[in-house]
Design an enzyme around this catalytic site. Structure first.
Site, PDB file in Angstrom:
ATOM      1  N   SER A 162      28.037  42.333  51.157  1.00  0.00           N
ATOM      2  CA  SER A 162      27.635  42.320  49.747  1.00  0.00           C
ATOM      3  C   SER A 162      26.819  41.107  49.325  1.00  0.00           C
ATOM      4  O   SER A 162      26.222  41.137  48.245  1.00  0.00           O
ATOM      5  CB  SER A 162      28.872  42.360  48.857  1.00  0.00           C
ATOM      6  OG  SER A 162      29.175  43.664  48.523  1.00  0.00           O
ATOM      7  N   LYS A 199      23.340  41.716  48.257  1.00  0.00           N
ATOM      8  CA  LYS A 199      22.985  42.324  46.965  1.00  0.00           C
ATOM      9  C   LYS A 199      22.200  41.367  46.073  1.00  0.00           C
ATOM     10  O   LYS A 199      21.354  41.779  45.281  1.00  0.00           O
ATOM     11  CB  LYS A 199      24.264  42.767  46.235  1.00  0.00           C
ATOM     12  CG  LYS A 199      24.998  43.905  46.932  1.00  0.00           C
ATOM     13  CD  LYS A 199      26.389  44.119  46.327  1.00  0.00           C
ATOM     14  CE  LYS A 199      27.122  45.276  46.984  1.00  0.00           C
ATOM     15  NZ  LYS A 199      28.531  45.381  46.551  1.00  0.00           N
ATOM     16  N   TYR A 217      20.353  50.436  52.276  1.00  0.00           N
ATOM     17  CA  TYR A 217      21.482  49.661  51.749  1.00  0.00           C
ATOM     18  C   TYR A 217      22.466  49.300  52.875  1.00  0.00           C
ATOM     19  O   TYR A 217      22.906  48.154  52.991  1.00  0.00           O
ATOM     20  CB  TYR A 217      22.185  50.460  50.636  1.00  0.00           C
ATOM     21  CG  TYR A 217      23.480  49.843  50.190  1.00  0.00           C
ATOM     22  CD1 TYR A 217      23.487  48.685  49.415  1.00  0.00           C
ATOM     23  CD2 TYR A 217      24.705  50.378  50.581  1.00  0.00           C
ATOM     24  CE1 TYR A 217      24.685  48.086  49.041  1.00  0.00           C
ATOM     25  CE2 TYR A 217      25.895  49.790  50.201  1.00  0.00           C
ATOM     26  CZ  TYR A 217      25.880  48.648  49.437  1.00  0.00           C
ATOM     27  OH  TYR A 217      27.056  48.053  49.073  1.00  0.00           O
ATOM     28  N   TYR A 271      33.492  40.039  42.550  1.00  0.00           N
ATOM     29  CA  TYR A 271      34.266  41.260  42.325  1.00  0.00           C
ATOM     30  C   TYR A 271      35.094  41.123  41.042  1.00  0.00           C
ATOM     31  O   TYR A 271      34.638  40.525  40.068  1.00  0.00           O
ATOM     32  CB  TYR A 271      35.169  41.574  43.529  1.00  0.00           C
ATOM     33  CG  TYR A 271      34.449  41.601  44.858  1.00  0.00           C
ATOM     34  CD1 TYR A 271      33.461  42.539  45.113  1.00  0.00           C
ATOM     35  CD2 TYR A 271      34.767  40.700  45.863  1.00  0.00           C
ATOM     36  CE1 TYR A 271      32.810  42.577  46.342  1.00  0.00           C
ATOM     37  CE2 TYR A 271      34.119  40.746  47.097  1.00  0.00           C
ATOM     38  CZ  TYR A 271      33.143  41.680  47.315  1.00  0.00           C
ATOM     39  OH  TYR A 271      32.502  41.713  48.520  1.00  0.00           O
ATOM     40  N   VAL A 330      32.581  41.490  52.090  1.00  0.00           N
ATOM     41  CA  VAL A 330      33.813  41.918  52.752  1.00  0.00           C
ATOM     42  C   VAL A 330      33.932  41.478  54.216  1.00  0.00           C
ATOM     43  O   VAL A 330      34.996  41.644  54.811  1.00  0.00           O
ATOM     44  CB  VAL A 330      34.030  43.445  52.686  1.00  0.00           C
ATOM     45  CG1 VAL A 330      34.340  43.896  51.285  1.00  0.00           C
ATOM     46  CG2 VAL A 330      32.854  44.195  53.274  1.00  0.00           C
TER      47      VAL A 330
HETATM   48  N1  GLU Z   1      28.592  47.454  52.844  1.00  0.00           N
HETATM   49  C1  GLU Z   1      29.762  47.265  52.032  1.00  0.00           C
HETATM   50  C2  GLU Z   1      30.011  48.473  51.163  1.00  0.00           C
HETATM   51  O1  GLU Z   1      29.124  48.948  50.516  1.00  0.00           O
HETATM   52  C3  GLU Z   1      29.605  46.023  51.228  1.00  0.00           C
HETATM   53  C4  GLU Z   1      30.816  45.761  50.417  1.00  0.00           C
HETATM   54  C5  GLU Z   1      31.074  44.285  50.132  1.00  0.00           C
HETATM   55  O2  GLU Z   1      30.761  43.398  50.920  1.00  0.00           O
HETATM   56  O3  GLU Z   1      31.624  44.063  49.045  1.00  0.00           O
HETATM   57  O4  GLU Z   1      31.083  48.993  51.115  1.00  0.00           O
END
Ligand code: GLU
Length: 316
Positions: free
Chosen positions: A69, A72, A195, A247, A265
């Site tokens: 994430s 992002k 993504y 989060y 994550v």
């Molecule tokens: N590729 C993960 C997902 O979309 C990223 C989630 C994360 O790192 O919060 O579930």
């Protein structure tokens, strides 16, 4: 020694924090992407890069892991450059959710926007906005941008990519729901692949510290001098990181640590001290919010010891 805070950040301090938390056994490694479950729970590294290009690091700082994430933040910057603030705001909001990163979306009742670009729905809608004629063009643009931030070529971990591609039904559902509300165009599978690939880019903790330092340095990589993002958009990235980057722990993080940050994550966390430095921690075991347990503790200690909280302006 990097002397830009009340208490300077030294290798000794990073070593002390590493020693303090290495034995911490709380948290669990993410398992919902099968390949991530293979990560070593003992891997642990702390890196700090200054806007002058100095770098301090301790622990497993060359251990590669997928960025997840944290990516992002950087694709949000690309979409801003490609489409501008107004267009982006019409497709993806900037409101913190208090929900889990992969929550089944609450699209805004009127606008149908996902809440923000740091939750999966918002990030998928953001990646959808990245320009390029073909999937390869778009992936190459992502790779080039991430290279500018990190100062070196980054590669996709194909096992993690395929693992998420075959099991990411929830993200697929989010994308199709957004397509229904016309918040995504028809390139759903192409965008989901992009993504999953951006999330599967391999970095080490040093890369993350330099990527964070590039944001601290107004968009210019402090080592290479390459610009990774137009300076006028850096504040947008830092704003969503500050309010939405951790989060459903973002509020408590802002209160305790007080720095724009993003976690992923796979156990990475970046934090930015604007005009000064980028901080990165890597340690796979996660807390109930999905952030690295050791990572949160180290950042909180660093912020307190070195008075890095953005609103920490008073001598006690
Ligand atoms: N590729 C993960 C997902 O979309 C990223 C989630 C994360 O790192 O919060 O579930």
């Amino acid at each position: 020694m990097l002397d830009f805070s009340v208490n300077p950040i030294s290798l000794e301090l990073l070593t002390q924090l590493h020693d303090r938390y290495q034995s911490c056994r709380s948290g669990t490694v993410a398992r919902y992407i099968p390949e991530l479950a293979k990560m070593n729970p003992n891997a642990f590294s702390i890196c700090v890069a200054s806007v002058d290009g100095d770098l301090l690091s301790v622990g497993d700082d060359r251990q590669l892991f997928t960025i997840q994430s944290i990516s992002k933040v950087f694709t949000y910057g690309m979409a801003l450059e490609d489409r501008g603030r107004d267009m982006l705001l019409s497709k993806v909001g900037v409101e913190p959710t208090g929900d889990l990163f992969n929550s089944i979306i609450r699209l805004d009742e009127n606008s149908k926007r996902p809440d923000n670009p740091m939750v999966n729905a918002g990030a998928i809608a953001t990646t959808n906005l990245i320009q390029g004629n073909t999937a390869t063009d778009r992936l190459n643009r992502i790779l080039n941008t991430f290279k500018a931030y990190a100062g070196r070529d980054l590669y996709v971990d194909s096992s993690v990519f395929m693992s998420e591609r075959t099991t990411g039904h929830r993200n697929r559902a989010l994308a199709y729901l957004m397509r229904h509300f016309e918040m995504m165009d028809d390139r759903i599978d192409e965008t989901l692949d992009l993504y999953f690939q951006q999330c599967a880019l391999l970095v080490d903790c040093r890369d993350l510290a330099l990527m964070a330092a590039t944001l601290a340095n107004n968009g210019v990589n402090p080592r290479s001098g390459d610009r990774a993002i137009e300076s006028k958009y850096v504040r947008d990235l830092l704003s969503v990181m500050y309010t939405c980057g951790m989060y459903n722990f973002a509020g408590e993080w802002a209160y305790r640590v007080g720095l724009p940050a993003k976690s992923g994550v796979s156990g990475g966390i970046i934090a930015v001290v604007p005009g000064k430095m980028g901080i990165a921690v890597f340690s796979p075991p996660l807390d109930s919010h999905g952030s690295s347990v050791r990572g949160v503790k180290v950042c909180e200690d660093l912020s307190n010891i070195c008075k890095l909280h953005l609103f920490d302006r008073f001598e006690s």
